[in-house]
Design an enzyme around this catalytic site. Structure first.
Site, PDB file in Angstrom:
ATOM      1  N   SER A 135       0.797  -1.224   0.000  1.00 45.53           N
ATOM      2  CA  SER A 135       0.000   0.000   0.000  1.00 45.53           C
ATOM      3  C   SER A 135       0.832   1.277   0.000  1.00 45.53           C
ATOM      4  CB  SER A 135      -0.951   0.003   1.206  1.00 45.53           C
ATOM      5  OG  SER A 135      -1.843  -1.085   1.136  1.00 45.53           O
ATOM      6  N   HIS A 191       0.394   4.443   4.372  1.00 45.86           N
ATOM      7  CA  HIS A 191      -0.364   5.082   3.304  1.00 45.86           C
ATOM      8  C   HIS A 191       0.034   6.550   3.153  1.00 45.86           C
ATOM      9  CE1 HIS A 191      -3.807   1.946   4.060  1.00 45.86           C
ATOM     10  NE2 HIS A 191      -2.694   1.407   3.594  1.00 45.86           N
TER      11      HIS A 191
END
Length: 248
Positions: A135, A191
Site C-alpha cells: 500500500s 499510506h
C-alpha cells in the site's frame, strides 16, 4: 499483412501490462501463493522474517524488510485490491515514464513508507508489530497520478464518477483520520508516508534528464566497476608474482 498468434498475444499483453508492472504483479502473486501453500509449516517462518518488524530492523539489522514487506499480503482481498489498484493506476504511469522510472517511484515510495513505519512504531506504537502489503508504494502511485492527471475522471467504487485529484484527496483524508486509531489493523502511516514520498519523487529536480535516484544508481555502478577493476589488478599482480621465480 499476417501476424502469428504468438506475436499478437505478446504485443497485446505488453500493451495491457508493461514489463515493470507485469514483473510486480507476478512477484506479488507468486509470493502470496507461497504464503498460502506454506501456512502451518516450518517454511511459514520465512515469511515472518520478510515482514516489516521495526524492532528486527533496528536491533537485528534486518534492513531487507524495508523492501520485502511490500510483497507480502494478509489475505485474498488484501492482494486483490492492491494488485487491482497497481494495474489501474500503474499501467499508464509506466507507459508514460518508462519501466525504469516507474520502478524507481514504486520502490522509493514503498521503502520510504517502510522507514516511516519503523520510526512511527518506535515513537508512538509497538515496534514488535509487523507490517505487510504494497500500500505504501501504491499510495505513491496514486499521488503521482493525481499530480499528472488531476482532472481525469475515474469511477469511485466502480460506480461514482469523480476527478482523480478529489479521489486521492478523499483516500488521503481517510488515511489521515485512520492514523489516530492505532488498533484499526491498517497501517495508515504507510499510506500517508507513501503519498509523501510520491510527492517528493515528482518534485525532485530533473535537469536535462538528470534525476537524483538515477545519479545514485550511476554512482553505484561506477563503484562496482572500480571494485571489479581493483580485484582484477590484484589478481594480475598475484599471477605475475607466482610466475616470477620461474623467469630467468
Amino acid at each position: 499483412m499476417a501476424y502469428s498468434t504468438r506475436s499478437y498475444a505478446r504485443s497485446y499483453l505488453s500493451d495491457r501490462l508493461p514489463r515493470g508492472l507485469r514483473m510486480l504483479l507476478i512477484a506479488n502473486v507468486v509470493v502470496f501463493l507461497l504464503q498460502w501453500a506454506t501456512q502451518g509449516t516450518r517454511l511459514d517462518e520465512v515469511f515472518n522474517v520478510l515482514a516489516l518488524q521495526p524492532i528486527a530492523v533496528v536491533r537485528l539489522g534486518f534492513v531487507w524488510q524495508l523492501a520485502t514487506y511490500m510483497f507480502l499480503h494478509g489475505g485474498v482481498w488484501h492482494i486483490l485490491w492492491n494488485m487491482l489498484a497497481l494495474w489501474m493506476f500503474g499501467r499508464e504511469l509506466e507507459s508514460t515514464w518508462g519501466t525504469r522510472r516507474f520502478l524507481q517511484l514504486y520502490f522509493f515510495c514503498g521503502i520510504g513508507a517502510g522507514v516511516f513505519v519503523v520510526v512511527a512504531n518506535y515513537l508512538f506504537g509497538d515496534p514488535r508489530v509487523s507490517t505487510i502489503g504494497a500500500s505504501g508504494a501504491l499510495y505513491g502511485i496514486l499521488i503521482a497520478s493525481a499530480i499528472l492527471w488531476p482532472d481525469r475522471i475515474i469511477y469511485f467504487n466502480f460506480l461514482f464518477p469523480i476527478k482523480m485529484k478529489w479521489f486521492v484527496a478523499i483516500v488521503g483524508a481517510i488515511a489521515f483520520l485512520g492514523s489516530f486509531n492505532p488498533r484499526s489493523g491498517v497501517s495508515d502511516v504507510a499510506h500517508l508516508s507513501g503519498m509523501l514520498f510520491g510527492y517528493v519523487f515528482l518534485k525532485m529536480p530533473r535537469v536535462h534528464g538528470f534525476h537524483p535516484l538515477e545519479a545514485f544508481s550511476g554512482r553505484y555502478r561506477a563503484w562496482k566497476l572500480a571494485r571489479a577493476k581493483k580485484r582484477f589488478q590484484v589478481y594480475m599482480r598475484k599471477q605475475r608474482s607466482d610466475r616470477d621465480p620461474w623467469v630467468h
